[in-house]
Design a protein around this motif. Structure first.
Motif, PDB file in Angstrom:
ATOM      1  N   TYR A   1       6.790   0.386   1.821  1.00 19.38           N
ATOM      2  CA  TYR A   1       6.562  -0.084   0.447  1.00 19.38           C
ATOM      3  C   TYR A   1       7.491   0.639  -0.528  1.00 19.38           C
ATOM      4  CZ  TYR A   1       4.258  -0.706  -4.105  1.00 19.38           C
ATOM      5  OH  TYR A   1       4.001  -0.970  -5.420  1.00 19.38           O
ATOM      6  N   LEU A   2       7.601   1.940  -0.394  1.00 22.48           N
ATOM      7  CA  LEU A   2       8.448   2.715  -1.311  1.00 22.48           C
ATOM      8  C   LEU A   2       9.931   2.419  -1.075  1.00 22.48           C
ATOM      9  CD1 LEU A   2       6.557   6.132  -1.290  1.00 22.48           C
ATOM     10  CD2 LEU A   2       6.540   4.367  -3.052  1.00 22.48           C
ATOM     11  N   GLN A   3      10.297   2.290   0.194  1.00 21.73           N
ATOM     12  CA  GLN A   3      11.702   1.966   0.499  1.00 21.73           C
ATOM     13  C   GLN A   3      12.043   0.594  -0.074  1.00 21.73           C
ATOM     14  OE1 GLN A   3      11.086   2.644   4.707  1.00 21.73           O
ATOM     15  NE2 GLN A   3      12.528   4.369   4.738  1.00 21.73           N
ATOM     16  N   TYR A   4      11.081  -0.328   0.020  1.00 26.22           N
ATOM     17  CA  TYR A   4      11.294  -1.668  -0.508  1.00 26.22           C
ATOM     18  C   TYR A   4      11.416  -1.638  -2.034  1.00 26.22           C
ATOM     19  CZ  TYR A   4      10.551  -6.520  -1.721  1.00 26.22           C
ATOM     20  OH  TYR A   4      10.699  -7.763  -2.260  1.00 26.22           O
ATOM     21  N   ALA A   5      10.558  -0.863  -2.690  1.00 25.63           N
ATOM     22  CA  ALA A   5      10.625  -0.748  -4.151  1.00 25.63           C
ATOM     23  C   ALA A   5      12.015  -0.256  -4.557  1.00 25.63           C
ATOM     24  CB  ALA A   5       9.548   0.207  -4.656  1.00 25.63           C
ATOM     25  N   TYR A   6      12.534   0.673  -3.800  1.00 26.98           N
ATOM     26  CA  TYR A   6      13.876   1.201  -4.105  1.00 26.98           C
ATOM     27  C   TYR A   6      14.937   0.109  -3.950  1.00 26.98           C
ATOM     28  CZ  TYR A   6      18.150   3.927  -3.774  1.00 26.98           C
ATOM     29  OH  TYR A   6      19.418   4.414  -3.978  1.00 26.98           O
ATOM     30  N   THR A   7      14.864  -0.639  -2.854  1.00 25.18           N
ATOM     31  CA  THR A   7      15.891  -1.676  -2.639  1.00 25.18           C
ATOM     32  C   THR A   7      15.800  -2.758  -3.720  1.00 25.18           C
ATOM     33  OG1 THR A   7      14.483  -2.983  -1.164  1.00 25.18           O
ATOM     34  CG2 THR A   7      15.935  -1.391  -0.125  1.00 25.18           C
ATOM     35  N   ARG A   8      14.592  -3.011  -4.215  1.00 25.38           N
ATOM     36  CA  ARG A   8      14.465  -4.015  -5.279  1.00 25.38           C
ATOM     37  C   ARG A   8      15.248  -3.596  -6.509  1.00 25.38           C
ATOM     38  NH1 ARG A   8       8.780  -6.918  -6.164  1.00 25.38           N
ATOM     39  NH2 ARG A   8       9.759  -7.811  -8.009  1.00 25.38           N
ATOM     40  N   ILE A   9      15.152  -2.330  -6.846  1.00 21.67           N
ATOM     41  CA  ILE A   9      15.897  -1.869  -8.021  1.00 21.67           C
ATOM     42  C   ILE A   9      17.398  -1.938  -7.749  1.00 21.67           C
ATOM     43  CG2 ILE A   9      16.222   0.025  -9.656  1.00 21.67           C
ATOM     44  CD1 ILE A   9      13.399   0.974  -8.946  1.00 21.67           C
ATOM     45  N   ARG A  10      17.766  -1.566  -6.529  1.00 17.47           N
ATOM     46  CA  ARG A  10      19.201  -1.640  -6.207  1.00 17.47           C
ATOM     47  C   ARG A  10      19.704  -3.077  -6.316  1.00 17.47           C
ATOM     48  NH1 ARG A  10      21.097   2.049  -7.879  1.00 17.47           N
ATOM     49  NH2 ARG A  10      23.044   1.613  -6.785  1.00 17.47           N
TER      50      ARG A  10
ATOM     51  N   TYR B   1       4.101   6.886  -5.049  1.00 20.62           N
ATOM     52  CA  TYR B   1       3.387   5.606  -4.989  1.00 20.62           C
ATOM     53  C   TYR B   1       3.008   5.148  -6.400  1.00 20.62           C
ATOM     54  CZ  TYR B   1      -0.137   2.148  -3.699  1.00 20.62           C
ATOM     55  OH  TYR B   1      -0.858   0.995  -3.589  1.00 20.62           O
ATOM     56  N   ASP B   2       2.550   6.077  -7.218  1.00 22.45           N
ATOM     57  CA  ASP B   2       2.230   5.752  -8.616  1.00 22.45           C
ATOM     58  C   ASP B   2       3.476   5.276  -9.366  1.00 22.45           C
ATOM     59  OD1 ASP B   2      -0.384   6.463  -8.244  1.00 22.45           O
ATOM     60  OD2 ASP B   2      -0.238   8.404  -9.284  1.00 22.45           O
ATOM     61  N   VAL B   3       4.600   5.941  -9.115  1.00 21.13           N
ATOM     62  CA  VAL B   3       5.849   5.548  -9.781  1.00 21.13           C
ATOM     63  C   VAL B   3       6.221   4.119  -9.378  1.00 21.13           C
ATOM     64  CG1 VAL B   3       8.360   5.935  -9.808  1.00 21.13           C
ATOM     65  CG2 VAL B   3       6.797   7.870 -10.091  1.00 21.13           C
ATOM     66  N   ALA B   4       6.188   3.846  -8.061  1.00 19.60           N
ATOM     67  CA  ALA B   4       6.574   2.506  -7.588  1.00 19.60           C
ATOM     68  C   ALA B   4       5.623   1.456  -8.149  1.00 19.60           C
ATOM     69  CB  ALA B   4       6.587   2.475  -6.060  1.00 19.60           C
ATOM     70  N   SER B   5       4.333   1.767  -8.182  1.00 22.52           N
ATOM     71  CA  SER B   5       3.364   0.801  -8.697  1.00 22.52           C
ATOM     72  C   SER B   5       3.574   0.580 -10.192  1.00 22.52           C
ATOM     73  CB  SER B   5       1.936   1.272  -8.437  1.00 22.52           C
ATOM     74  OG  SER B   5       1.795   1.641  -7.088  1.00 22.52           O
ATOM     75  N   ALA B   6       3.825   1.663 -10.933  1.00 21.09           N
ATOM     76  CA  ALA B   6       4.075   1.531 -12.372  1.00 21.09           C
ATOM     77  C   ALA B   6       5.353   0.730 -12.604  1.00 21.09           C
ATOM     78  CB  ALA B   6       4.182   2.909 -13.031  1.00 21.09           C
ATOM     79  N   PHE B   7       6.324   0.900 -11.713  1.00 21.05           N
ATOM     80  CA  PHE B   7       7.558   0.116 -11.850  1.00 21.05           C
ATOM     81  C   PHE B   7       7.275  -1.373 -11.653  1.00 21.05           C
ATOM     82  CE2 PHE B   7      11.224  -2.151 -10.266  1.00 21.05           C
ATOM     83  CZ  PHE B   7      12.131  -1.895 -11.286  1.00 21.05           C
ATOM     84  N   MET B   8       6.490  -1.704 -10.636  1.00 21.32           N
ATOM     85  CA  MET B   8       6.184  -3.112 -10.374  1.00 21.32           C
ATOM     86  C   MET B   8       5.493  -3.740 -11.598  1.00 21.32           C
ATOM     87  SD  MET B   8       7.522  -3.670  -7.408  1.00 21.32           S
ATOM     88  CE  MET B   8       7.935  -2.919  -5.814  1.00 21.32           C
TER      89      MET B   8
ATOM     90  N   GLU C   1       3.524  -1.027 -20.662  1.00 28.16           N
ATOM     91  CA  GLU C   1       3.945  -0.811 -19.259  1.00 28.16           C
ATOM     92  C   GLU C   1       5.173   0.087 -19.201  1.00 28.16           C
ATOM     93  OE1 GLU C   1       3.377  -3.765 -20.630  1.00 28.16           O
ATOM     94  OE2 GLU C   1       1.709  -4.635 -19.474  1.00 28.16           O
ATOM     95  N   GLU C   2       5.996   0.001 -20.242  1.00 24.19           N
ATOM     96  CA  GLU C   2       7.179   0.872 -20.292  1.00 24.19           C
ATOM     97  C   GLU C   2       6.770   2.308 -20.545  1.00 24.19           C
ATOM     98  OE1 GLU C   2       9.461  -1.281 -23.269  1.00 24.19           O
ATOM     99  OE2 GLU C   2      11.128  -1.375 -21.856  1.00 24.19           O
ATOM    100  N   LYS C   3       5.808   2.453 -21.444  1.00 20.36           N
ATOM    101  CA  LYS C   3       5.352   3.803 -21.752  1.00 20.36           C
ATOM    102  C   LYS C   3       4.688   4.437 -20.531  1.00 20.36           C
ATOM    103  CE  LYS C   3       2.702   6.680 -24.823  1.00 20.36           C
ATOM    104  NZ  LYS C   3       1.774   6.813 -25.945  1.00 20.36           N
ATOM    105  N   ALA C   4       3.864   3.641 -19.851  1.00 17.06           N
ATOM    106  CA  ALA C   4       3.162   4.177 -18.678  1.00 17.06           C
ATOM    107  C   ALA C   4       4.170   4.635 -17.623  1.00 17.06           C
ATOM    108  CB  ALA C   4       2.226   3.122 -18.100  1.00 17.06           C
ATOM    109  N   LEU C   5       5.197   3.823 -17.390  1.00 10.45           N
ATOM    110  CA  LEU C   5       6.211   4.192 -16.401  1.00 10.45           C
ATOM    111  C   LEU C   5       6.997   5.429 -16.871  1.00 10.45           C
ATOM    112  CD1 LEU C   5       7.865   3.749 -13.832  1.00 10.45           C
ATOM    113  CD2 LEU C   5       9.165   1.971 -15.027  1.00 10.45           C
TER     114      LEU C   5
ATOM    115  N   GLY D   1       0.827  -1.203   0.000  1.00 11.06           N
ATOM    116  CA  GLY D   1       0.000   0.000   0.000  1.00 11.06           C
ATOM    117  C   GLY D   1       0.861   1.252   0.000  1.00 11.06           C
ATOM    118  N   ASN D   2       0.209   2.380   0.149  1.00  5.34           N
ATOM    119  CA  ASN D   2       0.873   3.671   0.054  1.00  5.34           C
ATOM    120  C   ASN D   2       1.581   4.019   1.364  1.00  5.34           C
ATOM    121  OD1 ASN D   2       1.648   6.193  -0.803  1.00  5.34           O
ATOM    122  ND2 ASN D   2      -0.430   7.053  -0.908  1.00  5.34           N
TER     123      ASN D   2
END
Ligand code: ARG
Length: 577
Positions: A460-469, A523-530, A491-495, A455-456
């Motif tokens: 969640y956002l910190q985790y999304a960041y670590t996933r990319i790292r 939150y939208d950025v992280a969700s679009a990334f997922m 999905e690439e365009k949306a992100l 959720g927002n």
């Protein structure tokens, strides 16, 4: 330049070429629904109305003049006269690619303003409690955002360090020091100290008289009393600075300019207001009656600026502070982050300051109020026994709860890594839960939802960041080699579109002083990334090298956006969790 401003310029020139007067704006915004293009221009309707013409026909004349060759795939008129713009993948690829390995993701500096931000501003007689959380963190998010945009930001911690209660506190402190106790020791708990001196004041006539005498001496600049006051003030400020550090709030000792700093100007404020015939004597006090803020019956709004006995008021020092902010700091904008309950006070101060020409007419005076932090039962947040919750205790609990959650998960983190992560997650969760709510509303404080990894939330956002790292640790490539982006999947365009809206989002946050807009964006950025990551594999063997590099580029910009965005909210990130 961001897409919104870019398209606005293009469409505005097309409108002028179509013979539409320049005062009608293009009114460009990201499309709200899928299928309506990526951006919409809604200016044709207003222009058509004024020109008494058909809005769809006007929209067509605009499109006829509009050159978005290679920028848009399709431009269409929808509904009553909306212009829907479908941006091309090639153009978006190029614009996004240009942001890689640039300073601040290629964002432009704003036209610099001097912006004073008045925030946190606790009363030094007591310890910081949960009531100070909102002003401190919302104000700091704005300070960080405005500085990032390139403004000259001046923080002002308008602490309550003056007034009658200090007589009592100083008298109490004096007694302890005479017993050779150190001030650091007796002032360890300001709450307890305040209660003790209050009881003393109520029970002991001699003590009460001494306290009153000290108020007079303090105001007349008696050296011994001033020295005691300084001691008290120093210890109390130290408490606040500890909290700022734990909270990752950028206020420091240099930003403190409390009520006491305006002492010398107070008599001048009153005499100036009298001279302009704005202030009058009323029942022994000096009062300004403001017709501008009259109630329904037409009674003007009274602002007391000097009491019967000569004492000055909260409004008087705020007027003096505004003179300082105008004359010395030369502010273009002044932002106040104060509880909504002080709205009338702020309105009175702003109205009077302008009326008395204490500040230039063009100086923007903005009170950005916020609602109250509530407990589960919907009443203001309290301890179980009904007392006020100290901010220091709340933060300790946040970190402990985060540590327990992290220990539960199976991970390969060392103990010191876990401690560090628990601190960032715990503090981040408390801040984000607050910052992500619409500022003006009350909100309910809930440990479980703020610490959830879904959720927002901050985790969640910190985790999304670590996933990319972690993708980058596995990919083992040099970020400096990333440059080229090729958008293929939806999905690439949306992100990509989301990522390119960072600057627009910050402009809105800076204008409205609403940090939840930035939270929702991240939150939208992280969700679009997922969604992108699900649909567009990066490291799998069958991904061709140029696609992989492009996707890594998109992932890198996402990571930077999350990192910078969270930092603007005063929330730390980590490499692993
Ligand atoms: N010290 C005040 C309080 O605790 C807040 C001060 C806000 N700033 C100001 N310029 N009035 O309520």
């Amino acid at each position: 330049m961001n897409i919104r401003d870019f398209l606005s310029q293009k469409i505005s020139s097309a409108m002028q070429a179509a013979g539409i007067p320049a005062e009608y704006s293009a009114n460009v915004a990201p499309a709200k629904k899928v299928g309506f293009g990526d951006y919409q221009a809604n200016g044709a309707m207003a222009a058509a109305k004024a020109m008494k013409s058909n809005p769809r026909a006007i929209a067509q004349t605009i499109i006829d003049q509009l050159d978005l060759d290679r920028i848009a795939d399709k431009i269409e008129i929808a509904g009553p006269g909306f212009i829907n713009i479908h941006l091309s993948d090639e153009w978006l690829s190029q614009v996004l690619g240009n942001t890689i390995n640039t300073q601040q993701l290629g964002m432009e500096k704003a036209i610099e303003q001097t912006i004073v931000v008045d925030y946190s501003s606790p009363n030094l007689a007591k310890e910081m409690h949960v009531g100070h959380l909102r002003s401190s963190i919302i104000g700091d998010a704005l300070v960080r955002t405005l500085e990032f945009q390139g403004h000259n930001v001046i923080r002002q911690n308008h602490v309550g360090d003056w007034g009658t209660q200090f007589g009592m506190l100083i008298a109490e402190l004096e007694e302890h020091i005479e017993k050779s106790e150190s001030e650091d020791f007796v002032l360890q708990d300001l709450e307890v100290f305040y209660q003790r001196s209050k009881q003393h004041f109520d029970a002991d006539e001699d003590f009460a008289n001494r306290a009153r005498d000290y108020v007079v001496k303090l105001q007349s600049g008696d050296e011994k009393i001033l020295a005691l006051w300084q001691k008290f003030r120093h210890v109390s400020l130290q408490h606040s600075e500890d909290i700022y550090q734990q909270l990752n709030v950028t206020l420091s000792a240099q930003d403190v300019r409390g009520e006491s700093a305006y002492n010398a100007d107070l008599p001048k404020v009153v005499s100036d207001l009298k001279q302009q015939n704005l202030a009058v004597e009323s029942q022994g006090a000096t009062v300004v009656f403001l017709d501008e803020l009259a109630d329904k019956e037409g009674n003007p709004s009274p602002v007391i600026i000097q009491k019967h006995g000569g004492g000055y008021l909260y409004a008087t020092s705020d007027l003096a502070a505004l003179r300082y902010r105008a004359n010395e700091l030369k502010a273009d904008r002044v932002l106040y982050f104060i509880d909504a309950r002080q709205s009338l006070h702020m309105k009175q101060v702003f109205t009077l300051a302008k009326k008395a020409n204490f500040v230039p007419a063009a100086m923007s005076l903005e009170h950005h109020p916020f609602g109250t932090m509530m407990g589960e039962d919907g009443t203001p947040f309290k301890t179980r026994s009904g007392g006020t919750v100290k901010l220091a205790d709340l933060l300790v609990e946040a970190v402990e709860r985060a540590a327990a959650l992290i220990a539960e998960k199976d991970n390969d983190l060392t103990e010191s890594e876990q401690t560090e992560i628990a601190r960032k997650v715990g503090i981040g969760a408390v801040k984000y839960a607050d910052l992500s709510k619409t500022r003006t509303n009350d909100y309910i404080f809930n440990w479980n939802s703020m610490l959830s990894f879904e959720g927002n939330t901050a985790p969640y956002l910190q985790y999304a960041y670590t996933r990319i790292r972690s993708i980058f640790r596995k990919a083992n490539i040099d970020v400096a080699d990333l440059s080229h982006i090729i958008i293929q999947a939806p999905e690439e365009k949306a992100l990509a579109l989301k990522l390119l809206q960072f600057e627009e989002t910050l402009q809105q946050v800076a204008r409205e002083a609403m940090p939840h807009t930035l939270c929702n964006y991240l939150y939208d950025v992280a969700s679009a990334f997922m969604r992108f990551y699900e649909a567009c594999p990066i490291l799998k063997d069958d991904v061709d090298p140029s696609t992989r590099l492009s996707r890594l580029g998109i992932a890198e910009i996402t990571a930077q956006t999350l990192h910078i965005g969270l930092d603007l909210l005063g929330i730390e990130t980590m490499e692993k969790m």
